[in-house]
Scaffold this motif. Structure first.
Motif, PDB file in Angstrom:
ATOM      1  N   UNK A  38       3.166  -6.769   1.822  1.00  0.00           N
ATOM      2  CA  UNK A  38       4.271  -7.705   2.046  1.00  0.00           C
ATOM      3  C   UNK A  38       4.013  -8.516   3.311  1.00  0.00           C
ATOM      4  N   UNK A  39       3.537  -7.862   4.359  1.00  0.00           N
ATOM      5  CA  UNK A  39       3.214  -8.574   5.600  1.00  0.00           C
ATOM      6  C   UNK A  39       2.045  -9.534   5.399  1.00  0.00           C
TER       7      UNK A  39
ATOM      8  N   UNK B 207       4.851  -8.098  -4.448  1.00  0.00           N
ATOM      9  CA  UNK B 207       5.969  -7.794  -5.344  1.00  0.00           C
ATOM     10  C   UNK B 207       5.792  -6.421  -5.983  1.00  0.00           C
ATOM     11  N   UNK B 208       4.593  -6.117  -6.431  1.00  0.00           N
ATOM     12  CA  UNK B 208       4.333  -4.802  -7.027  1.00  0.00           C
ATOM     13  C   UNK B 208       4.516  -3.703  -5.980  1.00  0.00           C
ATOM     14  N   UNK B 209       4.059  -3.948  -4.766  1.00  0.00           N
ATOM     15  CA  UNK B 209       4.194  -2.985  -3.666  1.00  0.00           C
ATOM     16  C   UNK B 209       5.674  -2.710  -3.412  1.00  0.00           C
ATOM     17  N   UNK B 210       6.474  -3.787  -3.375  1.00  0.00           N
ATOM     18  CA  UNK B 210       7.909  -3.652  -3.143  1.00  0.00           C
ATOM     19  C   UNK B 210       8.579  -2.896  -4.299  1.00  0.00           C
ATOM     20  N   UNK B 211       8.195  -3.219  -5.517  1.00  0.00           N
ATOM     21  CA  UNK B 211       8.783  -2.589  -6.707  1.00  0.00           C
ATOM     22  C   UNK B 211       8.529  -1.081  -6.735  1.00  0.00           C
ATOM     23  N   UNK B 212       7.357  -0.675  -6.252  1.00  0.00           N
ATOM     24  CA  UNK B 212       6.992   0.737  -6.270  1.00  0.00           C
ATOM     25  C   UNK B 212       7.371   1.484  -4.996  1.00  0.00           C
ATOM     26  N   UNK B 213       8.264   0.925  -4.224  1.00  0.00           N
ATOM     27  CA  UNK B 213       8.788   1.641  -3.071  1.00  0.00           C
ATOM     28  C   UNK B 213       8.254   1.201  -1.729  1.00  0.00           C
ATOM     29  N   UNK B 214       7.387   0.222  -1.707  1.00  0.00           N
ATOM     30  CA  UNK B 214       6.906  -0.320  -0.449  1.00  0.00           C
ATOM     31  C   UNK B 214       6.138   0.645   0.413  1.00  0.00           C
TER      32      UNK B 214
ATOM     33  N   UNK C 172       1.024   4.863  -3.468  1.00  0.00           N
ATOM     34  CA  UNK C 172       1.647   3.655  -4.004  1.00  0.00           C
ATOM     35  C   UNK C 172       0.660   2.858  -4.844  1.00  0.00           C
ATOM     36  N   UNK C 173      -0.586   2.772  -4.407  1.00  0.00           N
ATOM     37  CA  UNK C 173      -1.592   2.046  -5.190  1.00  0.00           C
ATOM     38  C   UNK C 173      -1.777   2.687  -6.564  1.00  0.00           C
ATOM     39  N   UNK C 174      -1.806   4.005  -6.603  1.00  0.00           N
ATOM     40  CA  UNK C 174      -1.951   4.703  -7.883  1.00  0.00           C
ATOM     41  C   UNK C 174      -0.747   4.416  -8.768  1.00  0.00           C
ATOM     42  N   UNK C 175       0.449   4.410  -8.177  1.00  0.00           N
ATOM     43  CA  UNK C 175       1.661   4.143  -8.953  1.00  0.00           C
ATOM     44  C   UNK C 175       1.631   2.733  -9.522  1.00  0.00           C
ATOM     45  N   UNK C 176       1.138   1.764  -8.760  1.00  0.00           N
ATOM     46  CA  UNK C 176       1.030   0.393  -9.258  1.00  0.00           C
ATOM     47  C   UNK C 176       0.019   0.332 -10.391  1.00  0.00           C
ATOM     48  N   UNK C 177      -1.123   0.980 -10.209  1.00  0.00           N
ATOM     49  CA  UNK C 177      -2.161   0.979 -11.237  1.00  0.00           C
ATOM     50  C   UNK C 177      -1.652   1.589 -12.537  1.00  0.00           C
TER      51      UNK C 177
ATOM     52  N   UNK D 122       4.790  -9.583 -14.459  1.00  0.00           N
ATOM     53  CA  UNK D 122       3.586  -9.440 -13.646  1.00  0.00           C
ATOM     54  C   UNK D 122       2.720  -8.259 -14.066  1.00  0.00           C
ATOM     55  N   UNK D 123       3.131  -7.512 -15.077  1.00  0.00           N
ATOM     56  CA  UNK D 123       2.444  -6.283 -15.455  1.00  0.00           C
ATOM     57  C   UNK D 123       0.953  -6.488 -15.709  1.00  0.00           C
TER      58      UNK D 123
END
Length: 87
Positions: free
Chosen positions: A28-29, A45-52, A58-63, A72-73
């Motif tokens: 986000x930064x 946006x994906x980072x924010x959606x998965x809890x920031x 978090x990267x694994x959760x986005x993947x 954006x999927x």
């Protein structure tokens, strides 16, 4: 198995981060520093959606995101390319 040189390099980077010599920005930064970058905006946006980043992984959760209804999927970051994948 990590080599000694790799362990030393990772430890040196960790020491620099802890000392404040290296600032590690979250997605986000990074996106706010370069608002014209579409890739950084999608990652943020994906980072924010998965809890920031509140939880580790978090990267694994986005993947592994299963929210196929999200526009954006298909563009989400941290996906691994599969061999023979034409897309």
């Amino acid at each position: 198995m990590q080599t000694e040189a790799l362990k030393k390099a990772r430890q040196a980077m960790a020491d620099k981060r802890a000392a404040g010599e290296i600032a590690r920005l979250d997605p986000i930064e990074k996106a706010s520093q370069n608002p014209r970058s579409l890739r950084l905006a999608i990652t943020a946006k994906c980072w924010e959606c998965m809890g920031g980043g509140e939880e580790s992984g978090t990267r694994r959760m986005i993947r592994e995101c299963t929210s196929a209804g999200c526009p954006l999927h298909a563009q989400r970051p941290y996906q691994r390319n599969k061999i023979g994948d034409a897309s």
